[in-house]
Structures are given as C-alpha cells and as structure tokens.
Design a protein around this motif. Sequence first.
Motif, short mmCIF file in Angstrom:
data_model
loop_
_atom_site.label_atom_id
_atom_site.label_comp_id
_atom_site.label_asym_id
_atom_site.label_seq_id
_atom_site.Cartn_x
_atom_site.Cartn_y
_atom_site.Cartn_z
N GLN A 64 81.61 -33.14 39.86
CA GLN A 64 82.31 -32.06 40.46
C GLN A 64 81.69 -31.25 41.40
O GLN A 64 80.41 -31.20 41.41
CB GLN A 64 82.74 -30.95 39.33
CG GLN A 64 83.99 -31.18 38.65
CD GLN A 64 84.22 -30.00 37.34
OE1 GLN A 64 83.54 -29.80 36.55
NE2 GLN A 64 85.38 -29.65 37.33
N GLN A 98 81.16 -21.06 37.02
CA GLN A 98 80.94 -21.16 35.48
C GLN A 98 80.03 -22.42 35.15
O GLN A 98 80.07 -23.47 35.94
CB GLN A 98 82.34 -21.37 34.96
CG GLN A 98 83.16 -20.40 35.04
CD GLN A 98 83.22 -19.33 34.06
OE1 GLN A 98 82.74 -19.70 32.59
NE2 GLN A 98 83.73 -18.17 34.09
N THR A 99 79.40 -22.60 34.02
CA THR A 99 78.75 -23.59 33.89
C THR A 99 79.55 -24.85 33.43
O THR A 99 80.90 -24.58 33.00
CB THR A 99 77.90 -23.40 32.42
OG1 THR A 99 78.78 -22.56 31.55
CG2 THR A 99 76.78 -22.50 32.88
N VAL A 100 79.19 -25.90 33.74
CA VAL A 100 79.93 -27.06 33.54
C VAL A 100 79.48 -27.78 32.27
O VAL A 100 78.43 -27.78 31.84
CB VAL A 100 79.52 -28.13 34.54
CG1 VAL A 100 80.40 -29.35 34.60
CG2 VAL A 100 80.02 -27.59 35.97
N TRP A 101 80.44 -28.19 31.48
CA TRP A 101 80.14 -28.78 30.20
C TRP A 101 79.90 -30.37 30.14
O TRP A 101 79.04 -30.71 30.92
CB TRP A 101 81.34 -28.55 29.35
CG TRP A 101 81.55 -26.91 29.34
CD1 TRP A 101 82.29 -26.07 30.23
CD2 TRP A 101 80.71 -25.99 28.56
NE1 TRP A 101 82.26 -24.85 29.99
CE2 TRP A 101 81.04 -24.49 29.12
CE3 TRP A 101 79.49 -25.90 27.87
CZ2 TRP A 101 80.43 -23.36 28.51
CZ3 TRP A 101 79.00 -24.70 27.34
CH2 TRP A 101 79.49 -23.57 27.80
N VAL A 102 80.97 -31.03 29.61
CA VAL A 102 80.55 -32.59 29.54
C VAL A 102 81.05 -33.07 30.66
O VAL A 102 81.86 -32.84 31.55
CB VAL A 102 81.43 -33.12 28.59
CG1 VAL A 102 81.38 -34.49 28.24
CG2 VAL A 102 81.39 -32.03 27.03
N LYS A 103 80.22 -33.89 31.14
CA LYS A 103 80.35 -34.49 32.47
C LYS A 103 80.23 -36.29 32.33
O LYS A 103 80.71 -37.04 33.27
CB LYS A 103 79.19 -34.04 33.37
CG LYS A 103 79.59 -32.77 33.94
CD LYS A 103 78.69 -32.34 35.00
CE LYS A 103 77.27 -32.59 34.42
NZ LYS A 103 76.30 -31.94 35.53
N LEU A 113 89.55 -33.93 23.82
CA LEU A 113 88.51 -33.15 24.74
C LEU A 113 88.33 -33.77 26.00
O LEU A 113 88.27 -32.78 27.06
CB LEU A 113 87.33 -33.13 23.81
CG LEU A 113 86.74 -32.22 23.24
CD1 LEU A 113 85.39 -32.47 22.53
CD2 LEU A 113 86.67 -30.97 23.92
#
Lengths: 275, 1117
Positions: free
Chosen positions: B595, B566-571, B673
């Motif tokens: 990650q 899955q795409t990764v969002w905020v990092k 969030l």
Amino acid sequence: MADDKDVLRDVWFGRIPTCFTLYQDEITEREAEPFYLLLPRVSYLPLVTDKVRKHFQKVMKPDDVGEMWFEYEGTPLKWHYPIGLLFDLYASNTTLPWSIFVHFKNFPQQDLLHCPSNSVIEAHFMSSIKEADALKHKGAVVNEMQKKDHKQLWMGLQNDKFDQFWAMNRKLMEYPTEEGGFRYIPFRIYQVTSNRPFIQKLFRPVASDGCPHTLGDLLKEVFPAAIPQNDGQKKYQVMIHGIEPMLETPIQWLSEHLSYPDNFLHISIIPAPSD
Amino acid sequence: MPSSLLWAVDVFGRVYSLSTAAQQWDQCKEAQLEFKRVTAVQQCCWAIACDHQIYLNVHASDVPIRYKEETYENQRWNPVDGFSDRLLPSDRWQWSDMTGLKHQPLDSFQLPSENWEWEADWYVDENFGGEPTEKGGWTYAIDFPAAYTKDKKWNSCVRRRRWIRYRRYKACNTWAKVPSEQAGLPDPFNDISCGGWEISDEPRGQMSLWAVSLQGKVWFREDIHHLNPEGSSWVEVQVPGEVVQISCGAGDLVWAVLWEGQLLVREGIGRDCPKGSSWVVVESPSPEVGAIHVAVGVNVVWAVTKDHKVWFRRGINSHNPCGSGWIGMVGEMVMINVGLSDQVWGIGAEDRAIYMRQGVTANELSGKAWKALPSLRDSDRAHSSASATAPLLHGQADAPKPLIPKVTSDSFISELVSDRDRREGAVSTPIPEEDQGSEQDDKAPPALVLSHSPSCGPDPQWSNVDLEEAQTHLAVGAASDAAETSSLSSVATYNLGLEEPYGPDEHPLWAWVSGGGCAVDSHSQLSWFNSSAGDPAQTAAWRKQIFEQLSERSKREMDNFRHYEQTVWVKKGTMQWWRDWKPHKWVDVRFALEQYCGTDGSKEGILFIYYTFNEEKKYLHAFINEVTILVPVLSDSKHTFAIYTPERTKQRWPIRLAAESDSDTQCWCPGSLQLALLTMSCCDSRGVQGPPSKQAIWSVTCKGDIFVSEPSPSLEASPYPMFWHQIGGHLRTIECNSLGVVWGIGCDHTAWVYSGGYGESDNQYNANVHFTTDVKSVYIYENQRWNPVTGYTNRGLPTDRYMWSDASGLQECTKANTKPPSPHWTWVSDWTIDYNVSGGTDREGWQYAADFPASYHGSKTLKDFVRRRRWARKCKITTTGPWQEVPPIPLCDVTILPCMAQSKVEQVLLWAISNKGDVLCRLGVTPETPAGTSWLHVGTDQPFKSISIGGAHQVWAIARDGSAFYRGSVSQQNPAGDCWYHIPSPPRQKLKQVSVGRTSVYAVDDNGQSRNLHYLNVYVFTWALACINVNIIVLSLLLQVWIIADKVQGSHSLSCGTVCHRLGVQPMEPKGQSWDYGIGGGWDHITVRGNSLEAPTPHSPLPLRNPEGMNGNVVQS
C-alpha cells in the motif's frame, strides 16, 4: 447511559499520535524525513512499526541497518510493554505528537530484549495471559482453551480485530457470580523513579467482609504514597490508558474493563505535574 | 431474534408468561379461571383449566387465520331454458364439492365453533387456472365429469362455477374453550402436551396434541393445523395401562408415564401417521422408585422419579425413540419441560423456582447446570399491591403458614382441589372467584368464552360459587374475627382474589412450566438475568468519570491527528492460488499487499501473487483500484475467494485464492481475514467510507453474500467498472428504494431491515451491526434401480449414477460424506426425507422414472425401472451484519415504493408476500423507521408468489398459479388499495416474477425448462417477448432494466446468474436494444431501485399517473 462495552471499545481503539525521527548518529545517504503514525495503545511497538523501518531504510545503506529500537528522551522503550503503558509512564503530560527517536545501531543489550520476530512477541503475550489467568482462575480457563483459541486472541491483537479478540477474551473475564470477582487481580504498578521494573502482589477483588475492593484499597496496600494526603496535595497521578480513574472505582470492574489485552492492569504512577 | 414466551402456572393456578425480551412475568389477566397445566408452542398455548376443559390461546398475528370454504354450482344446458339448474337424474347434485359426489349447498356450511366468524358473503370465483373467466365465472364441459374450459363451445352441455367464502378465527389472545363436539368424552382431562410440528412440512403447520384423562386414557386431537388451530375431534389411543402424564416433542417423540411408574414410548409416528402405531414399555430409571414425569424434545428425553431425582435418557434418535439407558442428573425437580432447541426447564422440588438448564447445545444435549430464574417481578408493583392487600392479609398474621400443597407432579391441583373441597365442606365457606373489592375497577368483565356457567362444568363443585356470601365473608375476615381465621387462611392460601399472592420478597411458587414456544439459544442474551435497574454501578460517579475521561482522551490524542497514517497490519503471507493453466489446481503461493499513498493523497495498493512456473519465479499482480469485486466462494474445506477486475470479468476468469486449510495453523477464519484486509484496502483506494448511500445498488450472490455498489452519475452510459464491496449478513433477496429503506429476506424466509450500520463487525461504528442467522437445506438423492428378483435395490447398473448422489447424479454424495456448504455453516438437523419435490412423491418420498436421468413422477407405473428420493438436512450460518430482524412473519418476496431521491413521502409503501402466500402491506414505514410498525393483510383468493410496486403506486403481483394481478386505487392515503384486477398472462405462459418501474411492467415466465422475459404493453395490456433465459428482472424508476440471466457464454467458461443490463431502453422503446453483460456469474438477486440519480435529460420527467390513465401517456423525446 453508555454501555460498559463502549469502555472496552474506547480502550481498544485508543491511538497515540507519534512522530518517529531518525537518531542523529545514524548514517544516512540523504536526509531522513520524520514519519508520523497513529500507534494503537494496546499493541506492541514491533507489531506496528514495519512501515517505520521501511521508511528509514530507504535512506540508509543496508549495512548500517541493525535491529531497530526506539528511545524517548534518553529512555530506551521496552517493546514488551504495551505502547499505551510506555506513553503513560514516560510521556503523559507532554505535547503531542509523541516524539520518538529511531535507532538502528548500538542496541542497548542491558535495557532491552531482542525481538527477532513476531513469534517472540506472541510468546510473551501468551505467557502474560497465562499468568493473568493463573491469578484469576488458577489457570483453569486458559488451560481449557484450545490452541486455536489462543491463536484467536493473538490474531485478534495482531490484526486489530476487536470482536475477534473479545469473542475469546470474554471467557477470560468470567467469574462465578457468588464469588463476586476473580481470585486475584492481575495488576502491575510501574513508576519511572524506581529501580524495580514494577510492583506485583496478590490482591483479592473482594474484602473479607464481602465489600468490593477499590483502586484506593489496592494503592493503600501496595503504594500508599500515591494516595493524596490529608492536606489535599496530590503528589502522584495514577494512570491507566491515559486516564485517572477515581480511587473509589471497584478494582474488579477495572480489571474487567481497563486491562490490556494481556489481561493485566498496567498502572503507571507518575509524579503529578507541578505546574 | 424476535422475542418469544415462556409459560408457567403457579401453585394457585394463575397463568403467567415471560417474554424473552422482558424482565418480568406477565400475568394472564383475562383468565378468570385457574389453570392446571399449560403446553405452549410458538403460535399458541393450550391449557387445562380447573373445570378440566381444554382452552386455547392463539397469539394474534398481523395475518389472520382464514379458512376457505368452497362449493360448486353445476348446470346443464337444455334446448328450452338454455343453461339451468335442471339437471339429469343421473347428474351430480346441483350444489356439490369438486368431485360432484358430495351434496353441499351454500347454507350447509356452518361455523365450526363460536370462535370463528364469516369474513364476507359467498362470491363467485372468476379465476380459472390463472386465466380470468367471463363474468359469472362459468367453466364449460361436454359432460360431468370432464375437462372444463373457460370458453363456451358448441358442444358445451354442462357448466359449473366455484363459490368461495372465507371464515376467520376470531378468538385470538384470549383463552377460548376448545369445543368438544363429542358428548362421548368420558372423563375430564388431566394432562396435555402439544408438539409434532416438525414431522410434516411447514406450510400446512400440522401439530399433534395429546391429552390424558383422569381415568388414565390417552386422547389425540385430530387435524390441528395453521388454518384449523382448534383441531376437529378427539380420538382415543389405546394404552396398555393407566397413564398419568404424557409428553410430545417437536418431532416424532412421544413418551408417557404409567401410574405404576413405568414409561411408554410411542412408535411408528411419521408424516402419514402422527398418532403412531404402537407402545413400547421402558422401565423406570430407578428400580425401587417409579417415574412420575417425563419430558421429551426432538432428540432428548428427561424424566423425574417419585423421589424428585432427574434423569436423562441416553441414545435417543429418530431411529431409536426408546434410547438406550438412563443417566442420573444433578438437581431435584418436581417437573421438567423440554422446549425449543431441546432447551430444558424445570421446577425445583425445594424452592418451587423455575430452573433453566444452562449450556444445552446440539452437541451437549444434557446441558451443564441448572440456573434458577430470578423472581422477575416488578418490585414497585409488588410493594404497592402488597401494601394494598395488607389490610386483607392483616387478619392472618398469626394464622397458620400459607399451605403449599405437597405436590407430586402428577396432579397436585387435583389434590389442591380435593383438599379445598374438603375444607369447603368443613367450614362451608364458598370460594370467592374474584376479589370484588379491589379489582372491579381494572378488571374487564369475564369474556364470554370463559364464563363457566353452572351447567357446563363436569365438576359440579366448581360452580356452586356464591359471590355474595364471599363478599360478606371477606368483609368479615378483614375485621379479623378470630373465629374466621382458619377459613380466611384457606382463602389466602389459594388466593383466588388477591392481586398479589406473594410478599414483596418472595418469589412465586411455580407448579408447571412450558418452554415449547420459547426460543433461547447461546447467542441470545437473556435480559432475565441482568436486570440492571438496581445496579448502583450504573450510576456511580467513578463510572461516569471513566466515560468522560475516555472521551476526553480520544479528543486529545486522536481528533487533531486523524490525518496521520493508521498502522498497517498484515501485508504478506502464504495462500493458495487456483492456477491459470491446465491442469487447474491449487498451488501454494506467496502474496504481498503493498500500500502506498498516491500523489493526490489517495491510498493506492497492488496485490502481488508470487508463483513458480517451470521452476521460474513469476508473479501476477492486480491494482487494488481496479478491483471491481471480491467474492467469497464457498468450499467445504477451504476459505476461498475470487478477485474480479474489469478484464477478468470480461474473460469470466477471476483470480481465485484460498487460505491454507491446514488445521493447525488455521486461526480465526484466516480466509476471511485476508479478504477483510483486501476489502479494506479496496475501499480505501476507492474512497468508499461510511454506510452505503441511498442510491446504492444492492445485490446478493447465489451463496447469500450481500454486496453493495455506489452508482456513478454516468451509470447508464458505462456501468463498468463499478466497485462492489461486501456487507455482512446472509440473504436470499434484497430490495431497496432511494430513501434508504432496504429490506432483505433470508433463505429461511426471515425478513431483515437494513439498520444503517456498515462494514464488518470489526469497526468502531457497529452499534447497528448485529448477529444474523440463516438456515437452508442441503439436498442429496438416494437412487435405486429395479430388478426382477429383488425389486428396487441400491444395486445399480455399472453405468448408473452413484446410488447416493447430487441432483445431477455426477457427484457422489452420501449422508456421511456430505458436509455443510462451508466451514461457516453447521448442521442443525438430521437427514430427513423431503416430500416437497416437484413432480410429487409416493408415501415414502420416492419418485419414479423409466431411467436416469429422466423426468420423475410420484407414482410407480409399469414402465418405471428406477426411482429416487431426496433427503434434506438443514444447516445454519451465524454472521454479523447491519440487519435487524422484522419478526414474526416469514416472507418470500418484498417490494418497496421507488421514488425520487428528493421526494418527501410521509409513508413509504412496502408490500410483501408471506411464505404461505399471503399478501401483506407494511404500515408505518418511513425513512426514519424503515422497519415500519405492523402488517396489514390484503385478502386474496389464492396464495401469491411475487410482487412489485411501481413509481406511481401501481402494485402488480403474481399468484402461485401464474396469473398476474393489478391492485387498484393504491395511494399514499390508501396504502392497501381496494381490489384486485386479474390481468391475462402471456398466452400459455405461467408467470413467475414481476417488476414494475415508473410505468413499465416486465415479467418473467417459468415453463419448467426455460424462463423468458416479457414486457407489458401498457397501452393495450398485452405482453411481448423481450428476451429468453432470464432468471430475475429488476426495473428502476429511471427506465433501467437489469436482469440476472441464466446462461451467458464467456471466453473461459459458461456462467450462470450473470447480472446484465439492458441498453437502449427509452420511454418509447421499452424493449431496448441489446444486453450489456455485467459482473461475472453467481448472482441471485440485484436491486437498482434505489438509484434515482437522473442524468440530465432534455425532456421533462414523465408525469406520474395512475396506470388506468397510462393509455394516454404520450411522451415527447
């Protein structure tokens, strides 16, 4: 009976399996493995491809890394189109996963906009929402919102938070009951074969006699060729979110449920597969 | 939100109720009378019937209304007879009340009205202050009045015992006439209004009922409370003029309208004086047109003038019940009613439809717009009954249009009545009370309480009903005799007999509405406005096709590619960090969450926090797979949370992070969030997916956050590191068992049952995730010091605490600067004096002491130089979580039968205690229907506070006076058991909480300062001290003893509410050996009762026996 809210969910959580391959002209230090990712249909490419860049940067010299852009079968992919639209327009009816080439040089200035940071996407996204609301409510709803509400829409999209986004987007989808719908339906019709980027016209959701307009009514006015002729030969597919809604579908319902997060109905008209 | 009722009366005097969950009005069928007015509160509805008597409809509840009558039997010893009822002449009565002053033999107790019944006969109370007495229940003393003991001593000359008998209110869900014991009631009632339940504390449930008589006098009903729903007597309240209508809000607002058109405001209403003290006159909103109707809520006043204009009163609050000015509103109404949460209802002057005021919020009390309720009638019924009544109506096809009484809101029914009386006189046609022809079959005979015999009504015209003649009249009318038409039309107009007075397309014409019991708020989706039955879009082909295509698309594009990333969002981002070295403060840091996929395909992650130390760039990191828990920490300005790892738990020093609080960049709870992102990452790395297992351990932090952890089989051996992740919702306690039945109780005592969903609201599987709310109080203290000149003032000594402070006095807390606990909470009330403080208060809420800080008492003595009082303000949180409310009874404790995971039980025993102290047994609880169906009330002689059920169906409970009880004969077949056994408490200890495992029983005492843990030696039924400083004890089926300890010393700080686990507990050694200190501080409740995964043991499991047989229960190990 399924709930209309499930449609919103299905639309939001649509994913396209994608295989990213480095374009053969890019110079690498060792061989670049393809990268597989599930792309959210409602998002934008630069928002979700951080990992792709990281993956390919590992095998490249820093000097060779320019602005990343993507290409599918010779067509540069516009980042300011939602991913689902790009796929429906160029690649529906192909085998999955969607195979995309990744470029780091020779940025096609004439075809693509630069995207130096996410704030550019945000600006584009918000301006689409404002345009859509101008059509729907003369901009009344979006102007009444506070800055943090706008932020909530954007953060909802950026972080894939369905509830966060819809808690606010709900307001943009409201309309006075007695009018039966929005003022005008925000829609855009795209086709591969045309030179125009898209067709957009003023179109009311309810006819002057009070009958709700359907998708078929919209096409009849804007793109009559997409309506199957009497001989039953279907020349075009009318795609939204990877599905072909029936022409009897009320356009107001479509606008409320199948719009992209930018509040536009992005309709792709593609030649029917000849099989 | 549980459903509640909106009540209304139509112009024909029929009473209807509309549930917030329903889509159509429900007519009160058993009401044989027409009604003029209704006034509703949540638990009941009052009405004035056309006989001008007042009727009460108490909604049935699973917990009956029981009133305890008690009297004392007194005896004196003499050398001849021993103890006998021969008393000295100077002594008290042989049967008396507790003080001895009032003579009350057993037979002097009478039921107050025919709406009550006795529950059983008189019996002797054998519980003396929490300790069981000898058989017979006698307590002894040297003389009357003196200190009584339960033991007879050599000098005990007198003795007494208490007799108890309960009476029960039986007239529920029916209109019962309220007894008017006074013959002196001069004239019939014309208007009533009920409210005032927020003036006093909830448990007693005091209420005010105001009434207006036809002569314009105002009456107040005394002594209405939960246990006395009818009240006891009417008291006249003097008024300076003739009143036509009165309105009483939930709080201390009472307004009335005078005949001349001015308004009266009652002042001086308070906790000790619900009647108030004086009237103030307020002029009508418009100088030419007098007011005719007024409606008040907690903070609002609405009025209607004779020209139907609607007015809103500005500036109303508890200090200023008169407000400051009128604002004209849009709309023309005949009447207005203010309901719960100051929601406003009205009846349109033109169309007689009920209107609901949209957009009423605490910030915008005047709302936005009127919205008419759809007619909400069952179309099928309307059609069928219309056709059924068609023959009857046929005759009046060309009759004059049904007369809609021209109504002014004061009393249109009287007008109607007088109108009708005139007609009756003119054509001498009696009015049929029932439609004899069509309704005899389905209508029950009139209830006894409702039969208004000719002798009872003050309004004699109403009783001269000649049914026989009516019948013949109707028969003739049906034959459409032209001569009868006019009189028939009058029958049809008032429509006393016809099933359905309106045609299929008409909406009812309303006369009166009462929203006092109807809870609607911005979150609740009212089903009234979206009746979808007739919506063709629901069944259209295009709609079906879209659903099908979407699910096909998901299958095509996603199902085969689930293994894709899955795409990764905020990092990355910036946050603030509570820095590790002194002085501790928030510093800006950058954080990054990296990650990656581990070699075995698992997802791993590291959290980096970059900071500068002495201008040197540094970072600290935490491996995501080592994180044991992420806890949100309440703070009034920031969204903060703490990250615990095993090492940091040991040090009691977590990583504390806060999201930036800059309001401009603050988007939708950024703190939560980032927290959600971290939680997701932790769950990924631990492979935690889906809903918690049935074995899961549930816990609640002192902030009300809910956490869950999956036990490992080796839990007993090494319980840490366990990984805890958060579940949405807000609770105070939680209970579960190994069949997946999980119940929780909120701070506002609402009961919730786990609905099987999981995660936050933001995932795809949240069909079971709902909005949940909780309400709690924030307290501050007002402190004062006495000085010889001015008495008590807010001027303290320089060394004194703040004059407005927290409980400790160390923190300044004024009414203005005190904020809700976190940005998630919002105020829902104003500051009010809290009288419910331990130690008691005086009438103004003050507690006195010699000095700060000391022990406070409720009355002033000569030695007292300081005083304080507590102010409370309610705040509310709205969250989402996998919880379904279990209405309507608020609870304070709950326990669920623990059982082995494999075991199959037909019914899961679940016991609870209501917030009033009633013991309840839930029926119909199964793993499939964890919410059960209904409560069974289990009678007790006093309120209870804690309850626990063990693996062998043994139910133990603690009463409010600290005594322990065991319930006998509880089994699958007999879930409620048969009787209570009083078990002596540990010497001189009042017990607070009990927990029962398979056979062991532990309890926590509470003697004010410290709390200690005791375990019961079940062989000899005596208690032994196990540990000190324990707050909560929880036992599981597997001899696991877990507690929440009060004070545990760590290397960095002292932490309260630490979860601890007793090591070395064996069947033969129930005391165990030592404590293992758990997961940091800040916990309020934990339950391990779902964990029944038994580690393989050499000995066979204990046989399950009834505790009666526990004595012989010897286990080889």
